[in-house]
Write a protein that holds these residues in place. Structure first.
Motif, PDB file in Angstrom:
ATOM      1  N   HIS A  50      -0.725  19.912  -5.333  1.00 38.42           N
ATOM      2  CA  HIS A  50      -0.144  18.571  -5.288  1.00 38.42           C
ATOM      3  C   HIS A  50      -1.255  17.564  -5.001  1.00 38.42           C
ATOM      4  CE1 HIS A  50       3.507  20.931  -4.895  1.00 38.42           C
ATOM      5  NE2 HIS A  50       4.212  19.842  -5.168  1.00 38.42           N
ATOM      6  N   GLN A  51      -1.455  16.650  -5.928  1.00 43.20           N
ATOM      7  CA  GLN A  51      -2.516  15.646  -5.802  1.00 43.20           C
ATOM      8  C   GLN A  51      -1.892  14.296  -5.454  1.00 43.20           C
ATOM      9  OE1 GLN A  51      -4.748  15.722  -9.429  1.00 43.20           O
ATOM     10  NE2 GLN A  51      -5.271  17.893  -9.262  1.00 43.20           N
ATOM     11  N   SER A  52      -2.602  13.533  -4.663  1.00 38.75           N
ATOM     12  CA  SER A  52      -2.082  12.254  -4.191  1.00 38.75           C
ATOM     13  C   SER A  52      -3.089  11.148  -4.417  1.00 38.75           C
ATOM     14  CB  SER A  52      -1.725  12.327  -2.701  1.00 38.75           C
ATOM     15  OG  SER A  52      -2.887  12.559  -1.922  1.00 38.75           O
ATOM     16  N   VAL A  53      -2.589   9.922  -4.419  1.00 35.19           N
ATOM     17  CA  VAL A  53      -3.421   8.739  -4.577  1.00 35.19           C
ATOM     18  C   VAL A  53      -2.857   7.632  -3.687  1.00 35.19           C
ATOM     19  CG1 VAL A  53      -2.068   7.990  -6.583  1.00 35.19           C
ATOM     20  CG2 VAL A  53      -4.349   7.044  -6.229  1.00 35.19           C
ATOM     21  N   ILE A  54      -3.745   6.912  -3.026  1.00 33.04           N
ATOM     22  CA  ILE A  54      -3.367   5.738  -2.229  1.00 33.04           C
ATOM     23  C   ILE A  54      -3.757   4.497  -3.023  1.00 33.04           C
ATOM     24  CG2 ILE A  54      -3.743   4.473  -0.099  1.00 33.04           C
ATOM     25  CD1 ILE A  54      -4.306   7.080   1.300  1.00 33.04           C
ATOM     26  N   CYS A  55      -2.786   3.651  -3.266  1.00 30.27           N
ATOM     27  CA  CYS A  55      -3.032   2.473  -4.114  1.00 30.27           C
ATOM     28  C   CYS A  55      -2.344   1.251  -3.525  1.00 30.27           C
ATOM     29  CB  CYS A  55      -2.514   2.724  -5.540  1.00 30.27           C
ATOM     30  SG  CYS A  55      -0.732   2.968  -5.628  1.00 30.27           S
ATOM     31  N   GLU A  56      -2.767   0.087  -4.019  1.00 31.34           N
ATOM     32  CA  GLU A  56      -2.166  -1.201  -3.656  1.00 31.34           C
ATOM     33  C   GLU A  56      -1.663  -1.845  -4.932  1.00 31.34           C
ATOM     34  OE1 GLU A  56      -5.157  -3.407  -1.684  1.00 31.34           O
ATOM     35  OE2 GLU A  56      -5.207  -2.111   0.115  1.00 31.34           O
ATOM     36  N   ARG A 102       0.860  -1.189   0.000  1.00 36.32           N
ATOM     37  CA  ARG A 102       0.000   0.000   0.000  1.00 36.32           C
ATOM     38  C   ARG A 102       0.895   1.237   0.000  1.00 36.32           C
ATOM     39  NH1 ARG A 102      -4.855  -0.056   4.026  1.00 36.32           N
ATOM     40  NH2 ARG A 102      -5.516  -1.552   2.434  1.00 36.32           N
ATOM     41  N   LEU A 103       0.742   2.075  -1.022  1.00 35.17           N
ATOM     42  CA  LEU A 103       1.589   3.241  -1.214  1.00 35.17           C
ATOM     43  C   LEU A 103       0.750   4.508  -1.325  1.00 35.17           C
ATOM     44  CD1 LEU A 103       3.878   1.749  -4.026  1.00 35.17           C
ATOM     45  CD2 LEU A 103       4.302   1.680  -1.563  1.00 35.17           C
ATOM     46  N   ARG A 104       1.355   5.630  -0.950  1.00 38.82           N
ATOM     47  CA  ARG A 104       0.770   6.940  -1.196  1.00 38.82           C
ATOM     48  C   ARG A 104       1.699   7.678  -2.160  1.00 38.82           C
ATOM     49  NH1 ARG A 104       0.224   9.101   3.646  1.00 38.82           N
ATOM     50  NH2 ARG A 104      -2.043   8.986   3.863  1.00 38.82           N
ATOM     51  N   LEU A 105       1.177   8.046  -3.319  1.00 37.72           N
ATOM     52  CA  LEU A 105       1.954   8.717  -4.346  1.00 37.72           C
ATOM     53  C   LEU A 105       1.455  10.150  -4.487  1.00 37.72           C
ATOM     54  CD1 LEU A 105       1.838   5.846  -7.007  1.00 37.72           C
ATOM     55  CD2 LEU A 105       3.489   6.153  -5.160  1.00 37.72           C
ATOM     56  N   THR A 106       2.372  11.099  -4.388  1.00 38.48           N
ATOM     57  CA  THR A 106       2.018  12.508  -4.466  1.00 38.48           C
ATOM     58  C   THR A 106       2.808  13.152  -5.595  1.00 38.48           C
ATOM     59  OG1 THR A 106       1.673  12.549  -2.067  1.00 38.48           O
ATOM     60  CG2 THR A 106       1.852  14.673  -3.190  1.00 38.48           C
ATOM     61  N   VAL A 107       2.105  13.798  -6.544  1.00 34.84           N
ATOM     62  CA  VAL A 107       2.747  14.457  -7.684  1.00 34.84           C
ATOM     63  C   VAL A 107       2.064  15.803  -7.918  1.00 34.84           C
ATOM     64  CG1 VAL A 107       3.446  12.309  -8.803  1.00 34.84           C
ATOM     65  CG2 VAL A 107       1.203  13.305  -9.317  1.00 34.84           C
ATOM     66  N   ILE A 108       2.664  16.565  -8.819  1.00 34.22           N
ATOM     67  CA  ILE A 108       2.075  17.837  -9.217  1.00 34.22           C
ATOM     68  C   ILE A 108       0.791  17.575 -10.001  1.00 34.22           C
ATOM     69  CG2 ILE A 108       2.520  20.001 -10.442  1.00 34.22           C
ATOM     70  CD1 ILE A 108       5.478  19.517 -10.042  1.00 34.22           C
ATOM     71  N   GLY A 109      -0.160  18.500  -9.907  1.00 30.22           N
ATOM     72  CA  GLY A 109      -1.471  18.293 -10.514  1.00 30.22           C
ATOM     73  C   GLY A 109      -1.420  17.997 -11.998  1.00 30.22           C
ATOM     74  N   GLN A 110      -0.517  18.617 -12.730  1.00 30.86           N
ATOM     75  CA  GLN A 110      -0.469  18.395 -14.176  1.00 30.86           C
ATOM     76  C   GLN A 110       0.065  17.008 -14.533  1.00 30.86           C
ATOM     77  OE1 GLN A 110       2.091  21.463 -15.611  1.00 30.86           O
ATOM     78  NE2 GLN A 110       3.924  20.676 -14.573  1.00 30.86           N
ATOM     79  N   ASN A 111       0.797  16.395 -13.625  1.00 27.21           N
ATOM     80  CA  ASN A 111       1.326  15.048 -13.875  1.00 27.21           C
ATOM     81  C   ASN A 111       0.435  13.939 -13.318  1.00 27.21           C
ATOM     82  OD1 ASN A 111       3.625  16.129 -15.084  1.00 27.21           O
ATOM     83  ND2 ASN A 111       4.731  16.242 -13.132  1.00 27.21           N
ATOM     84  N   PHE A 112      -0.670  14.330 -12.655  1.00 24.18           N
ATOM     85  CA  PHE A 112      -1.536  13.336 -12.018  1.00 24.18           C
ATOM     86  C   PHE A 112      -2.178  12.382 -13.034  1.00 24.18           C
ATOM     87  CE2 PHE A 112      -5.341  12.015  -9.553  1.00 24.18           C
ATOM     88  CZ  PHE A 112      -4.672  11.449  -8.478  1.00 24.18           C
ATOM     89  N   PRO A 113      -2.675  12.855 -14.208  1.00 30.06           N
ATOM     90  CA  PRO A 113      -3.245  11.903 -15.184  1.00 30.06           C
ATOM     91  C   PRO A 113      -2.221  10.878 -15.672  1.00 30.06           C
ATOM     92  CG  PRO A 113      -3.954  14.132 -15.686  1.00 30.06           C
ATOM     93  CD  PRO A 113      -2.891  14.254 -14.636  1.00 30.06           C
ATOM     94  N   ASN A 114      -0.960  11.298 -15.857  1.00 32.66           N
ATOM     95  CA  ASN A 114       0.075  10.342 -16.274  1.00 32.66           C
ATOM     96  C   ASN A 114       0.298   9.275 -15.214  1.00 32.66           C
ATOM     97  OD1 ASN A 114       0.430  11.877 -18.590  1.00 32.66           O
ATOM     98  ND2 ASN A 114       2.079  13.117 -17.685  1.00 32.66           N
ATOM     99  N   LEU A 115       0.225   9.688 -13.940  1.00 35.78           N
ATOM    100  CA  LEU A 115       0.395   8.724 -12.852  1.00 35.78           C
ATOM    101  C   LEU A 115      -0.741   7.707 -12.829  1.00 35.78           C
ATOM    102  CD1 LEU A 115       1.866   7.758 -10.307  1.00 35.78           C
ATOM    103  CD2 LEU A 115       0.568   9.451  -9.004  1.00 35.78           C
ATOM    104  N   LEU A 116      -1.980   8.178 -12.990  1.00 33.83           N
ATOM    105  CA  LEU A 116      -3.125   7.261 -12.993  1.00 33.83           C
ATOM    106  C   LEU A 116      -3.050   6.293 -14.169  1.00 33.83           C
ATOM    107  CD1 LEU A 116      -6.054   9.665 -12.017  1.00 33.83           C
ATOM    108  CD2 LEU A 116      -4.812   8.053 -10.550  1.00 33.83           C
ATOM    109  N   GLU A 117      -2.609   6.783 -15.315  1.00 31.16           N
ATOM    110  CA  GLU A 117      -2.476   5.912 -16.486  1.00 31.16           C
ATOM    111  C   GLU A 117      -1.427   4.830 -16.246  1.00 31.16           C
ATOM    112  OE1 GLU A 117      -1.410   6.261 -21.279  1.00 31.16           O
ATOM    113  OE2 GLU A 117      -1.554   8.058 -20.018  1.00 31.16           O
TER     114      GLU A 117
END
Length: 356
Positions: A208-214, A175-190
């Motif tokens: 800065h937008q973040s996502v918690i994922c497994e 389980r990780l928390r990933l935090t990036v700049i808002g403009q790079n958030f769609p690339n992270l989700l992809e």
């Protein structure tokens, strides 16, 4: 009556020692150490060399007290400095232990490896970890042998890869928390979608937008490098994620409850249906002592009795044999066919063992 004459010998006898042996250039060199100090030195706990070595002397045979020749030391090590040679033997040599002590060390390391495997794996069907006894039994079935010169974690990862070839087992996700700049958030989700990661929650507020994922631990290094390239931050919330909650027999996916189906007659009114349901409930209560709840094992494609009998079925050779066939994508066998197949396999194994 003659008395045996005790002649002095030029041997230095050492007893109650731990011997570290190193073979180099076809010659054997040994050093005498204190017991339980060699492992402390190698792990970095002990720093004083005098607390480890009984003497700064290199032997060719410690038990007989035979010293190594200076010419042999020069050929093997290029010098005859006993202290430096002792350090090299202490680092690269093999610790000589008794049979029972070696067996105890291997058994302890086997248990440590099984514990690491249990902590890092789950059953893909129940999302829960296997028990330590079940992991040890699976390790015995793949004929795993402990390597005393390799770390327990490295061997545990090798065991997991080998178990995945034969049994339904997989690495528990991180389980990780990933935090990036808002403009790079769609690339992270992809990218997370490409890694088949399970997104638990998102926080899209702020710059800065973040996502918690497994995700599978095998993608951790790639994920870390990708987040760094995006000038983001990665936090590890849990190294191993297991399904939480008490285990219940109803949580298993390998069976289905067999319940009597209600008659689907469009002409029946709601009152008639309710009366039939009440009659059915009364009849079930009367037959509760003689008729147990039936469960179905999808692995064996057979009906089993109540919950206790269903749990006992999971421990039977019949279920284990069909579980192996399921991993090989083979159809299940009945109890009689399973016994015949197991006897045939035993006969083939005996013929192979006694073949010339």
């Amino acid at each position: 009556m003659s008395v045996k004459l005790q002649q002095p010998v030029g041997q230095k006898r050492l007893t109650n020692v731990a011997v570290v042996r190193l073979k180099k250039h076809g010659m054997r060199f040994e050093i005498a150490c204190f017991k339980n100090k060699v492992l402390s030195w190698r792990s970095g706990v002990e720093k004083d060399l005098d607390e480890v070595l009984q003497s700064h002397t290199v032997y060719s045979n410690v038990s007989k007290g035979v010293l190594a020749k200076s010419s042999d030391l020069g050929k093997a090590f290029g010098h005859d400095d006993h202290t430096k040679i002792c350090l090299e033997i202490l680092e690269k040599g093999e610790l000589q232990v008794a049979g029972k002590e070696r067996e105890s060390q291997l058994s302890s390391q086997f248990r440590d490896i099984a514990t690491i495997v249990m902590q890092k794996t789950i059953n893909p069907e129940t999302q829960r970890p296997y028990t330590i006894s079940m992991v040890e039994r699976l390790m015995h079935e793949i004929h795993f042998a402990v390597d005393p010169h390799s770390s327990s974690k490295k061997q545990a990862l090798d065991v997991i890869r080998e178990l995945q070839k034969h049994f339904p087992i997989k690495r528990s996700p991180m389980r990780l928390r990933l935090t990036v700049i808002g403009q790079n958030f769609p690339n992270l989700l992809e990218k997370l979608n490409a890694w088949d990661a399970n997104v638990v929650s998102k926080d899209e507020s702020g710059s800065h937008q973040s996502v918690i994922c497994e995700m599978d631990p095998g993608f951790f290094r790639d994920c870390d490098a990708f987040v760094r390239n995006l000038q983001g931050r990665l936090e590890i919330l849990a190294v191993s994620v297991h399904f939480e909650g008490d285990t219940h027999v109803d949580d298993f996916d390998d069976y289905e409850d067999v319940t009597p189906a209600l008659p689907k007659d469009s002409a029946d009114s709601e009152v008639q249906l309710s009366e039939k349901i009440q009659k059915q409930t009364i009849s079930e209560e009367k037959k509760a002592d003689t008729q147990a709840k039936q469960n179905k094992c999808s692995t064996c494609n057979a009906f089993v009795g109540d919950a206790k009998q269903f749990r006992d079925h999971f421990k039977s050779d019949w279920h284990k044999h069909n579980l192996k066939r399921k991993t090989m994508q083979l159809p299940p066998l009945t109890a009689e066919e399973c016994l015949a197949d197991m006897d045939l396999n035993d006969t083939k194994a005996d013929l192979k063992e006694y073949s010339f």
